[in-house]
Design a protein around this motif. Structure first.
Motif, PDB file in Angstrom:
ATOM      1  N   UNK A   1      -4.951   9.469  -2.176  1.00 41.08           N
ATOM      2  CA  UNK A   1      -3.663   9.389  -1.489  1.00 41.08           C
ATOM      3  C   UNK A   1      -3.148   7.954  -1.384  1.00 41.08           C
ATOM      4  N   UNK A   2      -3.974   6.962  -1.687  1.00 46.77           N
ATOM      5  CA  UNK A   2      -3.591   5.559  -1.520  1.00 46.77           C
ATOM      6  C   UNK A   2      -3.669   4.805  -2.835  1.00 46.77           C
ATOM      7  N   UNK A   3      -2.670   3.975  -3.086  1.00 48.66           N
ATOM      8  CA  UNK A   3      -2.778   2.980  -4.146  1.00 48.66           C
ATOM      9  C   UNK A   3      -2.222   1.665  -3.619  1.00 48.66           C
ATOM     10  N   UNK A   4      -2.752   0.569  -4.137  1.00 53.43           N
ATOM     11  CA  UNK A   4      -2.432  -0.760  -3.614  1.00 53.43           C
ATOM     12  C   UNK A   4      -2.108  -1.690  -4.772  1.00 53.43           C
ATOM     13  N   UNK A   5      -0.996  -2.406  -4.649  1.00 53.33           N
ATOM     14  CA  UNK A   5      -0.580  -3.299  -5.724  1.00 53.33           C
ATOM     15  C   UNK A   5      -0.009  -4.590  -5.161  1.00 53.33           C
TER      16      UNK A   5
ATOM     17  N   UNK B   1       0.858  -1.179   0.000  1.00 52.02           N
ATOM     18  CA  UNK B   1       0.000   0.000   0.000  1.00 52.02           C
ATOM     19  C   UNK B   1       0.893   1.227   0.000  1.00 52.02           C
ATOM     20  N   UNK B   2       0.785   2.023  -1.042  1.00 49.86           N
ATOM     21  CA  UNK B   2       1.613   3.219  -1.161  1.00 49.86           C
ATOM     22  C   UNK B   2       0.768   4.452  -0.854  1.00 49.86           C
ATOM     23  N   UNK B   3       1.308   5.304   0.005  1.00 49.16           N
ATOM     24  CA  UNK B   3       0.605   6.509   0.439  1.00 49.16           C
ATOM     25  C   UNK B   3       1.351   7.731  -0.068  1.00 49.16           C
ATOM     26  N   UNK B   4       0.633   8.612  -0.742  1.00 47.16           N
ATOM     27  CA  UNK B   4       1.181   9.884  -1.203  1.00 47.16           C
ATOM     28  C   UNK B   4       0.789  10.967  -0.198  1.00 47.16           C
TER      29      UNK B   4
ATOM     30  N   UNK C   1       1.294  -3.883   4.323  1.00 47.26           N
ATOM     31  CA  UNK C   1       2.534  -3.105   4.485  1.00 47.26           C
ATOM     32  C   UNK C   1       2.493  -1.825   3.677  1.00 47.26           C
ATOM     33  N   UNK C   2       2.830  -0.715   4.338  1.00 54.94           N
ATOM     34  CA  UNK C   2       2.721   0.611   3.713  1.00 54.94           C
ATOM     35  C   UNK C   2       4.083   1.170   3.342  1.00 54.94           C
ATOM     36  N   UNK C   3       4.080   1.933   2.256  1.00 59.93           N
ATOM     37  CA  UNK C   3       5.245   2.696   1.830  1.00 59.93           C
ATOM     38  C   UNK C   3       4.801   4.126   1.571  1.00 59.93           C
TER      39      UNK C   3
END
Length: 374
Positions: free
Chosen positions: A246-250, A10-13, A369-371
């Protein structure tokens, strides 16, 4: 974050979060970001630090425990606990950490008075009134009685009066939001008549963008902070334009295979290939909070192209149709939420396939897990 055993990311901008806050400030004079439930899955400490740097000086968490973490993260911020104290430890924590607690019963006021007396301090509270949600809070006609109770307390000081709107994001029920606003106005009149100089807070994201007359002194933006338009799919959708996800998930493709016509895919044989087709197996499933309810409904994004989910979502694996993505290869990144380009998957789309709302999408997928990418 609570899921540690997978390949989902999960990537957070944080820049998008800050940009959303700045957009909200063009609509609301005094927004207090709501970062409860781990900032709706975006990470409470990271979100709080970014919003503080952007100028937020009052923020709201959910439980008292969350509020204490928020206070540790940004000690200079006025911290509100929206749920307020629920057990003995909560009452002590409110006193020790200078948390502004929502209280909605006389019992809470009396227990806070005792806790504050033992701690040798004075606590600030936000009086929570139920104007139409039928959840927590004093009844509308209890305002004068609440003032009487506060007159007899030495260690509790009311600094806010609050309520929560049930239909602010639904243009078809705008009248009900106004009815709640009218009840809240009567409460404020009663409190002010008793000499209680309380700040008023009623507006959530929907009211910030759609009901300016209900803004009062302090606004509480939640879902809009994270880039979801509270009026998506309604006649008022344009009111929320400009918010950024603000979130994208891959995850990644772990295998690609070609199956013959007549071959079924996944449990229950709910999908059977009508012809020879190329499919991909993605390392994501319901153990990663990618719901089984997305089976045969959702789409993912790979190389900028949409691919449909085939058959049932499994515990840690999901099949997709790669017939029209010949360039896809094992190991490639594939998006369940977001991605680059015009075909990016929005939270509203994913929530629609899921049969839920964007709030749940963020809270659940945010446990992976977040980045933080910026």
């Amino acid at each position: 974050m609570s899921i540690w055993y997978n390949h989902v990311r999960t990537r957070i901008r944080l820049k998008a979060l800050v940009d959303n806050y700045r957009l909200i400030r063009t609509r609301a004079t005094n927004p207090a970001p709501v970062i409860k439930s781990d900032a709706y899955g975006h990470g409470l400490p990271e979100a709080a630090a970014a919003l503080f740097a952007a100028g937020a000086r009052t923020m709201a968490a959910g439980t008292v425990g969350e509020a204490a973490v928020l206070k540790d993260t940004v000690p200079e911020v006025e911290v509100i606990s929206l749920l307020g104290p629920l057990d003995t430890a909560d009452y002590a924590c409110v006193c020790e950490r200078d948390i502004v607690a929502f209280v909605g019963s006389t019992e809470q006021l009396l227990l806070l008075e005792e806790a504050a007396r033992l701690a040798g301090t004075t606590v600030r509270v936000a009086l929570k009134f139920d104007t139409g949600m039928a959840r927590l809070g004093f009844a509308v006609d209890e305002a004068a009685g609440v003032a009487d109770t506060l007159d007899g307390l030495e260690h509790v000081r009311a600094t806010m009066a609050c309520s929560h709107l049930a239909t602010a994001d639904d243009p078809g029920q705008a009248e009900y939001a106004q009815e709640q606003g009218g009840r809240f106005a009567r409460i404020l009149k009663a409190l002010h008549a008793r000499g209680l100089d309380v700040r008023a807070s009623l507006a959530n994201s929907g009211a910030i963008f759609g009901h300016p007359a209900l803004h009062h002194d302090l606004q509480r933006p939640g879902i809009a902070l994270y880039g979801a338009n509270p009026f998506h799919g309604t006649p008022w959708e344009a009111k929320g334009h400009g918010l950024q996800p603000a979130m994208q998930v891959s995850s990644r493709l772990v295998q690609i295979r070609t199956i013959p016509a007549g071959q079924s895919v996944s449990y229950g044989r709910t999908f059977t290939a009508p012809a020879e087709m190329r499919i991909g197996i993605v390392a994501v499933g319901y153990a990663d909070n990618y719901s089984r309810g997305l089976s045969a409904k959702a789409q993912m994004l790979i190389h900028g192209k949409r691919v449909p989910v085939l058959g049932r979502v499994c515990m840690q694996l999901t099949a997709v149709d790669l017939s029209h993505v010949p360039e896809a290869a094992a190991g490639d990144e594939i998006f369940m939420l977001g991605g680059a380009g015009p075909a990016a998957i929005s939270a509203e789309e994913l929530a629609g396939w899921w049969g839920t709302i964007t709030y749940e999408v963020f809270c659940l997928l945010g446990q992976n897990p977040r980045e933080y990418v910026d």
